[in-house]
Design a protein around this motif. Structure first.
Motif, PDB file in Angstrom:
ATOM      1  N   SER A 390       0.791  -1.148   0.095  1.00 33.31           N
ATOM      2  CA  SER A 390      -0.013   0.043   0.101  1.00 33.31           C
ATOM      3  C   SER A 390       0.840   1.291   0.072  1.00 33.31           C
ATOM      4  N   GLY A 391       1.972   1.235  -0.720  1.00 34.52           N
ATOM      5  CA  GLY A 391       2.806   2.464  -0.949  1.00 34.52           C
ATOM      6  C   GLY A 391       3.850   2.628   0.271  1.00 34.52           C
ATOM      7  N   ASN A 433      14.503   0.630   7.452  1.00 37.14           N
ATOM      8  CA  ASN A 433      13.066   0.595   7.858  1.00 37.14           C
ATOM      9  C   ASN A 433      12.811   1.632   9.178  1.00 37.14           C
ATOM     10  N   THR A 434      11.792   1.526   9.823  1.00 32.92           N
ATOM     11  CA  THR A 434      11.543   2.639  10.916  1.00 32.92           C
ATOM     12  C   THR A 434      12.750   2.205  12.104  1.00 32.92           C
ATOM     13  N   ASN A 435      13.088   0.982  12.049  1.00 29.16           N
ATOM     14  CA  ASN A 435      14.003   0.607  13.215  1.00 29.16           C
ATOM     15  C   ASN A 435      15.334   0.327  12.650  1.00 29.16           C
ATOM     16  N   THR A 482     -10.968   4.663   1.559  1.00 27.43           N
ATOM     17  CA  THR A 482      -9.557   4.231   1.271  1.00 27.43           C
ATOM     18  C   THR A 482      -8.359   4.252   2.624  1.00 27.43           C
ATOM     19  N   PRO A 483      -7.694   3.404   2.762  1.00 24.62           N
ATOM     20  CA  PRO A 483      -6.492   3.471   3.857  1.00 24.62           C
ATOM     21  C   PRO A 483      -5.639   4.405   3.644  1.00 24.62           C
ATOM     22  N   LEU A 484      -5.379   5.486   4.519  1.00 25.80           N
ATOM     23  CA  LEU A 484      -4.407   6.376   4.401  1.00 25.80           C
ATOM     24  C   LEU A 484      -3.221   6.212   5.382  1.00 25.80           C
ATOM     25  N   HIS A 485      -2.031   6.835   5.323  1.00 20.72           N
ATOM     26  CA  HIS A 485      -0.869   6.410   6.066  1.00 20.72           C
ATOM     27  C   HIS A 485      -0.371   7.754   6.826  1.00 20.72           C
ATOM     28  N   GLY A 486      -0.515   7.774   8.088  1.00 21.09           N
ATOM     29  CA  GLY A 486       0.253   9.101   8.742  1.00 21.09           C
ATOM     30  C   GLY A 486       1.376   8.714   9.711  1.00 21.09           C
ATOM     31  N   ARG A 487       1.964   9.683  10.331  1.00 14.63           N
ATOM     32  CA  ARG A 487       2.694   9.749  11.275  1.00 14.63           C
ATOM     33  C   ARG A 487       2.821  10.673  12.281  1.00 14.63           C
ATOM     34  N   ILE A 488       2.745  10.288  13.702  1.00 17.58           N
ATOM     35  CA  ILE A 488       3.071  11.243  14.592  1.00 17.58           C
ATOM     36  C   ILE A 488       4.383  11.152  15.154  1.00 17.58           C
ATOM     37  N   ASN A 516       6.603   6.827   4.960  1.00 16.43           N
ATOM     38  CA  ASN A 516       6.794   5.275   4.423  1.00 16.43           C
ATOM     39  C   ASN A 516       7.677   4.563   5.262  1.00 16.43           C
ATOM     40  N   ASN A 517       7.887   3.538   5.178  1.00 18.53           N
ATOM     41  CA  ASN A 517       8.560   2.563   6.185  1.00 18.53           C
ATOM     42  C   ASN A 517      10.057   2.499   5.730  1.00 18.53           C
TER      43      ASN A 517
END
Length: 723
Positions: A390-391, A433-435, A482-488, A516-517
């Motif tokens: 999913s992007g 990736n994130t980690n 539609t799924p959306l991706h966010g960040r806090i 993104n990841n």
């Protein structure tokens, strides 16, 4: 879609760890970059990886037969000595080893070198430590392309020259009218994937080039304030609905010195894209896109006569068509090529023959082809980087041309870049990736799970910077589908029992993705800085942003900003559901399309947003250029309701919060007329608005001035939102 939450990054506090400084909002990406192999690539015909040393003073390698240990191939001083031996008439002082090299064989590479008199393409032999070939080019050369026979095509101002291998200079064009531009890559304002203006055939005997006639386009003033008396530098800026440039494609024959214009037909206001030479040199393929951008023809033309031969395929759409890629011919199968299109939902590959017959659909699930890496040694398989999950991620894939079977060659979650050795047996895989800040490994193509670790970077912030917690979140668009991706990004020393002000950072437009990841989830250093200053920093990719397919963008047709705003408000709804968010202290910041979105939210959602900073904002799409603007909005004549609905000039009266608009005074992309008209509307409506110009900058603010800009933005939020 299966719900996908990456969790969050949690970095411990260290006694010596500090916050980022305002300077490090700009210098931080370099200062705290994860350790890596710079400019890494496979050496041709070898199981060896070359890369630059960390201080840029040598070219190094790691080989399979020595356990991937690093050794030096050639130093900068050795290259300088070879240059002086081969070209004693020029002076070379290399600041660093050339960043971009191209391996020709296992022992020789090409590099671009700048001397005091000329520029050069040189071939260096790492065994003899000698330069074996030198191809000079003039210092003033613009769009420079070197043919297989070492003929060099280059541009000077608006004309094209060819320097033959013998040193003879041929005038290809000699237009004196500056409104006629030859060979420029700035055709159709570099939309439709255009990044080139001249193309050699395979033998270097004929040159194709764009000829752009913009004499019918009005002059647009851009003021240079650095002179004793300010100077007006006119540019050609065709606005939506107005007269646009006329472009043709010309073929020049080096031997006869004659030119043929390909008969691309009427109307003249059309777009010529996807320019590709046939391997035989007898034909050129051009994507002909109408000005309405809803009908594409892939045409074949005879280069000897310029005549149209046939249309291989067509696409028609109710919204728009946006070709982005030239054809890729299959080695050893010169009557077959790969065509990329998102016509069926996602940008994927299709194998066609030169009769226009579809041979094989090479698409795989909903994977978006991001970059074709090339063919395997047998030319029966294609390697490519594809967008997945999913992007959120990219992975390496390989597809068989005959069967269409696709194999995923990398699998660790994250954003991968990769390349395959010339013998097709090994993969150089790099991901984060994130980690994981940075991992480089070598995999076997026949058994990708067999991995040899080449480099694993430590967290570059450890013990230096107290990095805030970053969490990726899933949301749903305003249509509920539609799924959306966010960040806090959470404030330093976050306490869920307290309430914090919010800075929403957004872009929202096409061809950009902010979440993104990958390492830091794509967050910018100014985002981190503001979180350390006590803000919740929130970002979400709404419908219309990149890497989610055609339907994800189509909802914005003829109403740019409407669905984007609705999605962003779903993000605000999510934030307000959190007990730690101060709903009375929500601000927004964005640049370019993000500046448009910021101003849209400040005027259309005035009760929600208390502070906004809009950089280089579009204010009314009728002030934006033809190619981008009409793709999404059609013309103002065709879509008056859409232009009225999305214009912010008549929305200025709704402004309640504090809004700072920043603009580059020499911006040729979003011209200053946008923000000036909004300021005028605010004055007439009795609304106060803050305005700041960077006199010597175009669409973006760079260099040390960027630090000044971020300091100003931070101060604006601190003054009007935080306190």
């Amino acid at each position: 879609m299966k719900k996908y939450i990456l969790g969050f990054i949690v970095m411990g506090s260290f006694a010596t760890a500090q916050n980022l400084t305002i300077d490090e909002t700009v210098t931080g990406p370099r200062k705290y970059a994860p350790f890596t192999q710079i400019a890494q690539q496979w050496r041709k015909d070898s199981k060896s990886i070359s890369f630059l040393s960390a201080d840029y003073t040598s070219l190094r390698e790691k080989r399979a037969d020595n356990g991937w240990r690093a050794t030096t191939l050639v130093t900068k001083s050795e290259l300088e000595t070879a240059l002086k031996d081969k070209i004693p008439t020029d002076v070379f002082s290399l600041k660093m080893f050339p960043y971009e090299i191209e391996w020709k064989t296992a022992s020789t590479f090409d590099a671009a070198i700048s001397g005091s008199k000329n520029n050069y393409k040189v071939t260096y032999d790492i065994n003899s430590k000698k330069i074996t070939q030198v191809i000079p080019s003039p210092k003033e050369a613009g769009q420079l392309k070197i043919a297989s026979n070492n003929n060099i095509a280059w541009t000077k101002e608006n004309n094209i020259r060819i320097t033959t291998e013998s040193g003879t200079i041929i005038e290809v064009t000699n237009d004196t009218n500056k409104g006629i531009v030859n060979g420029s890559d700035y055709v159709h304002r570099q939309e439709f994937g255009i990044n080139n203006g001249i193309w050699w055939n395979e033998t270097g005997t004929q040159l194709a080039f764009y000829r752009k006639d913009e004499t019918m386009v009005g002059d647009y003033p851009i003021i240079n304030w650095n002179e004793r008396e300010a100077v007006n530098n006119n540019i050609k800026y065709p606005m939506a609905g107005m007269t646009s440039e006329n472009v043709t494609l010309v073929v020049f024959d080096v031997a006869s010195k004659k030119s043929i214009t390909l008969q691309t037909g009427e109307p003249k206001e059309q777009y010529l894209t996807m320019v590709t030479w046939d391997p035989s040199g007898k034909f050129i393929y051009i994507g002909i896109l109408n000005r309405e951008q809803n009908h594409l023809k892939l045409n074949q033309y005879n280069v000897q006569t310029g005549a149209f031969v046939k249309t291989l395929l067509e696409e028609k759409a109710a919204t728009w068509i946006e070709p982005q890629h030239a054809l890729t011919f299959v080695p050893k199968q010169t009557n077959q090529f790969i065509y990329q299109t998102d016509f069926y939902g996602y940008n994927q590959m299709f194998l066609y023959n030169t009769d226009g017959k579809l041979v094989k659909n090479l698409g795989y699930k909903d994977v978006i082809v991001k970059e074709i890496l090339g063919f395997d040694p047998t030319a029966t398989k294609v390697n490519y980087i594809g967008v997945t999950n999913s992007g959120l991620e990219t992975q390496l894939f390989q597809v068989d041309l005959k069967s269409g079977k696709t194999t995923q060659l990398t699998s660790v979650p994250g954003v991968h870049t990769a390349s395959i050795s010339s013998d097709g047996t090994l993969i150089l895989d790099q991901y984060s990736n994130t980690n994981t800040p940075n991992v480089i490994s070598v995999l076997e193509t026949k058994n990708p799970s067999k991995e040899t670790l080449v480099l694993k970077a430590e967290n570059p912030f450890n013990g230096k910077i107290d990095l805030p917690k970053i969490e990726m979140v899933d949301l749903v668009s305003a249509d509920g589908k539609t799924p959306l991706h966010g960040r806090i990004i959470y404030p330093k020393n976050f306490d869920a029992t307290k309430k914090y002000p919010v800075m929403v950072y957004l872009y929202g437009g096409s061809h950009a993705q902010l979440v993104n990841n990958k390492w830091l989830t794509g967050a910018g250093y100014f985002d981190l800085y503001m979180a350390q200053q006590g803000y919740i920093v929130f970002t979400m990719d709404n419908r219309g942003s990149d890497n989610r397919g055609k339907k994800f963008c189509d909802v914005n047709h003829r109403q740019l900003g409407v669905n984007e705003m609705a999605d962003q408000m779903k993000g605000i709804e999510f934030l307000k559901s959190k007990s730690f968010v101060d709903a009375d202290k929500i601000g927004v910041f964005g640049w370019s399309f993000g500046g448009y979105m910021t101003t849209t939210l400040m005027t259309n959602q005035a009760d929600t947003f208390k502070v906004g900073v809009a950089g280089g904002p579009v204010i009314d799409w009728k002030y934006y250029e033809v190619m981008y603007g009409e793709r999404y909005m059609d013309t103002p004549q065709e879509n008056p309701e859409g232009y009225a609905k999305t214009s912010l000039i008549d929305k200025a009266k709704n402004l309640k919060g504090r809004l700072l608009i920043i603009h580059g005074a020499q911006d040729p992309v979003v011209v200053q007329q946008n923000s000036m008209n909004f300021i005028e509307a605010c004055i007439k409506a009795g609304k106060q608005v803050d305005y700041f110009l960077y006199p010597n900058h175009e669409h973006n603010v760079g260099g040390y001035d960027r630090i000044h800009m971020y300091a100003k933005i931070a101060d604006y939020f601190n003054t009007h939102l935080k306190k």
